[in-house]
Design a protein around this motif. Structure first.
Motif, PDB file in Angstrom:
ATOM      1  N   VAL A  44       0.827  -1.202   0.000  1.00 34.81           N
ATOM      2  CA  VAL A  44       0.000   0.000   0.000  1.00 34.81           C
ATOM      3  C   VAL A  44       0.865   1.257   0.000  1.00 34.81           C
ATOM      4  CG1 VAL A  44      -1.660   1.322   1.374  1.00 34.81           C
ATOM      5  CG2 VAL A  44      -2.011  -1.104   1.016  1.00 34.81           C
ATOM      6  N   ASN A  45       1.949   1.249   0.800  1.00 33.64           N
ATOM      7  CA  ASN A  45       2.820   2.426   0.854  1.00 33.64           C
ATOM      8  C   ASN A  45       3.596   2.645  -0.436  1.00 33.64           C
ATOM      9  OD1 ASN A  45       2.104   3.177   3.425  1.00 33.64           O
ATOM     10  ND2 ASN A  45       3.830   2.184   4.408  1.00 33.64           N
ATOM     11  N   VAL A  73      -2.805  16.564  -0.884  1.00 27.45           N
ATOM     12  CA  VAL A  73      -2.038  16.707   0.361  1.00 27.45           C
ATOM     13  C   VAL A  73      -2.407  15.600   1.340  1.00 27.45           C
ATOM     14  CG1 VAL A  73      -1.728  18.186   2.388  1.00 27.45           C
ATOM     15  CG2 VAL A  73      -1.671  19.181   0.110  1.00 27.45           C
ATOM     16  N   PHE A  74      -3.683  15.257   1.421  1.00 27.20           N
ATOM     17  CA  PHE A  74      -4.132  14.184   2.307  1.00 27.20           C
ATOM     18  C   PHE A  74      -3.477  12.856   1.938  1.00 27.20           C
ATOM     19  CE2 PHE A  74      -7.157  10.703   3.076  1.00 27.20           C
ATOM     20  CZ  PHE A  74      -7.201  10.751   4.454  1.00 27.20           C
ATOM     21  N   THR A  75      -3.476  12.506   0.649  1.00 23.66           N
ATOM     22  CA  THR A  75      -2.898  11.216   0.249  1.00 23.66           C
ATOM     23  C   THR A  75      -1.375  11.223   0.280  1.00 23.66           C
ATOM     24  OG1 THR A  75      -3.030  11.810  -2.093  1.00 23.66           O
ATOM     25  CG2 THR A  75      -4.863  10.539  -1.156  1.00 23.66           C
ATOM     26  N   LEU A  76      -0.761  12.392   0.132  1.00 20.74           N
ATOM     27  CA  LEU A  76       0.702  12.449   0.246  1.00 20.74           C
ATOM     28  C   LEU A  76       1.161  12.229   1.678  1.00 20.74           C
ATOM     29  CD1 LEU A  76       1.620  15.362  -2.163  1.00 20.74           C
ATOM     30  CD2 LEU A  76       2.356  12.994  -2.362  1.00 20.74           C
ATOM     31  N   THR A  77       0.373  12.698   2.630  1.00 24.44           N
ATOM     32  CA  THR A  77       0.758  12.555   4.032  1.00 24.44           C
ATOM     33  C   THR A  77       0.128  11.343   4.710  1.00 24.44           C
ATOM     34  OG1 THR A  77      -1.048  14.020   4.704  1.00 24.44           O
ATOM     35  CG2 THR A  77       1.109  15.039   4.307  1.00 24.44           C
ATOM     36  N   PRO A  82       0.433   7.999   4.434  1.00 26.38           N
ATOM     37  CA  PRO A  82       1.234   6.873   4.938  1.00 26.38           C
ATOM     38  C   PRO A  82       1.876   7.133   6.297  1.00 26.38           C
ATOM     39  CG  PRO A  82       1.703   7.210   2.627  1.00 26.38           C
ATOM     40  CD  PRO A  82       0.837   8.349   3.070  1.00 26.38           C
ATOM     41  N   THR A  83       2.049   8.387   6.687  1.00 26.61           N
ATOM     42  CA  THR A  83       2.695   8.662   7.977  1.00 26.61           C
ATOM     43  C   THR A  83       1.766   8.445   9.162  1.00 26.61           C
ATOM     44  OG1 THR A  83       2.129  11.007   7.823  1.00 26.61           O
ATOM     45  CG2 THR A  83       4.279  10.336   6.965  1.00 26.61           C
ATOM     46  N   TYR A  84       0.458   8.527   8.951  1.00 25.78           N
ATOM     47  CA  TYR A  84      -0.459   8.400  10.082  1.00 25.78           C
ATOM     48  C   TYR A  84      -1.546   7.350   9.907  1.00 25.78           C
ATOM     49  CZ  TYR A  84      -3.403  11.355   7.174  1.00 25.78           C
ATOM     50  OH  TYR A  84      -4.125  11.861   6.147  1.00 25.78           O
ATOM     51  N   ILE A  85      -1.792   6.870   8.715  1.00 26.24           N
ATOM     52  CA  ILE A  85      -2.915   5.954   8.498  1.00 26.24           C
ATOM     53  C   ILE A  85      -2.728   4.632   9.227  1.00 26.24           C
ATOM     54  CG2 ILE A  85      -2.117   4.856   6.364  1.00 26.24           C
ATOM     55  CD1 ILE A  85      -5.651   6.109   6.885  1.00 26.24           C
ATOM     56  N   TRP A  86      -1.473   4.173   9.342  1.00 27.23           N
ATOM     57  CA  TRP A  86      -1.233   2.873  10.002  1.00 27.23           C
ATOM     58  C   TRP A  86      -1.389   2.983  11.516  1.00 27.23           C
ATOM     59  CZ3 TRP A  86      -2.163  -0.067   6.333  1.00 27.23           C
ATOM     60  CH2 TRP A  86      -1.699   0.187   5.049  1.00 27.23           C
ATOM     61  N   LYS A  87      -1.145   4.165  12.065  1.00 25.86           N
ATOM     62  CA  LYS A  87      -1.378   4.357  13.496  1.00 25.86           C
ATOM     63  C   LYS A  87      -2.872   4.346  13.799  1.00 25.86           C
ATOM     64  CE  LYS A  87       2.786   7.052  13.973  1.00 25.86           C
ATOM     65  NZ  LYS A  87       3.341   8.383  13.940  1.00 25.86           N
ATOM     66  N   ILE A  88      -3.670   4.917  12.881  1.00 29.37           N
ATOM     67  CA  ILE A  88      -5.113   4.925  13.071  1.00 29.37           C
ATOM     68  C   ILE A  88      -5.667   3.508  12.970  1.00 29.37           C
ATOM     69  CG2 ILE A  88      -7.300   5.683  12.031  1.00 29.37           C
ATOM     70  CD1 ILE A  88      -5.835   8.248  11.179  1.00 29.37           C
ATOM     71  N   LEU A  89      -5.165   2.734  12.018  1.00 27.11           N
ATOM     72  CA  LEU A  89      -5.641   1.368  11.822  1.00 27.11           C
ATOM     73  C   LEU A  89      -5.063   0.382  12.828  1.00 27.11           C
ATOM     74  CD1 LEU A  89      -5.580   1.134   7.930  1.00 27.11           C
ATOM     75  CD2 LEU A  89      -7.547   1.465   9.409  1.00 27.11           C
ATOM     76  N   GLY A  90      -4.010   0.788  13.536  1.00 25.27           N
ATOM     77  CA  GLY A  90      -3.422  -0.072  14.535  1.00 25.27           C
ATOM     78  C   GLY A  90      -2.497  -1.148  13.978  1.00 25.27           C
ATOM     79  N   ILE A  91      -1.907  -0.874  12.848  1.00 27.11           N
ATOM     80  CA  ILE A  91      -0.994  -1.853  12.231  1.00 27.11           C
ATOM     81  C   ILE A  91       0.435  -1.418  12.441  1.00 27.11           C
ATOM     82  CG2 ILE A  91      -0.281  -2.937  10.082  1.00 27.11           C
ATOM     83  CD1 ILE A  91      -3.123  -2.680   9.124  1.00 27.11           C
TER      84      ILE A  91
END
Length: 113
Positions: free
Chosen positions: A52-53, A98-102, A104-113
């Motif tokens: 995904v990243n 801007v949302f999709t560029l940034t 990968p830095t926070y989406i995995w913390k939200i999903l808990g992975i």
């Protein structure tokens, strides 16, 4: 009749190949299906995150960048034609970019992975 026979042979071949190459998945000796699914997810989550990243987010970024610059160009030509610049569509596309560029830095913390 000849056409129906060909279709029947093709269906039989596909069914035969499906049966030959399919495997049965068991949950293990204890029959713990949930544990088998959790261990599979644990093993695969790192690979999913990498794909995904490195593939999905860059593809989405590329598409949004192309749409953003195309829309910005079209808005400029509309400005030249009508004398009024429409900011809504380019601003929305820029915010999404801007949302999709940034992401990968926070989406995995939200999903808990």
């Amino acid at each position: 009749m000849k056409k129906n026979k060909k279709i029947a042979v093709i269906i039989c071949m596909v069914l035969l190949l499906t049966l030959m190459f399919s495997t049965t998945a068991f949950a293990g000796g204890t029959g713990d299906v949930a544990g088998a699914i959790e261990s599979t997810w644990t093993d695969a989550s790192g690979q999913i995150k990498t794909v995904v990243n490195k593939v999905v987010f860059p593809a989405i970024d590329l598409i949004l960048a192309v749409f953003f610059f195309a829309k910005l160009g079209m808005a400029y030509f509309d400005y030249r034609k009508h004398g009024q610049f429409e900011w809504a569509a380019p601003a929305i596309l820029f915010a999404c970019l801007v949302f999709t560029l940034t992401a990968p830095t926070y989406i995995w913390k939200i999903l808990g992975i």
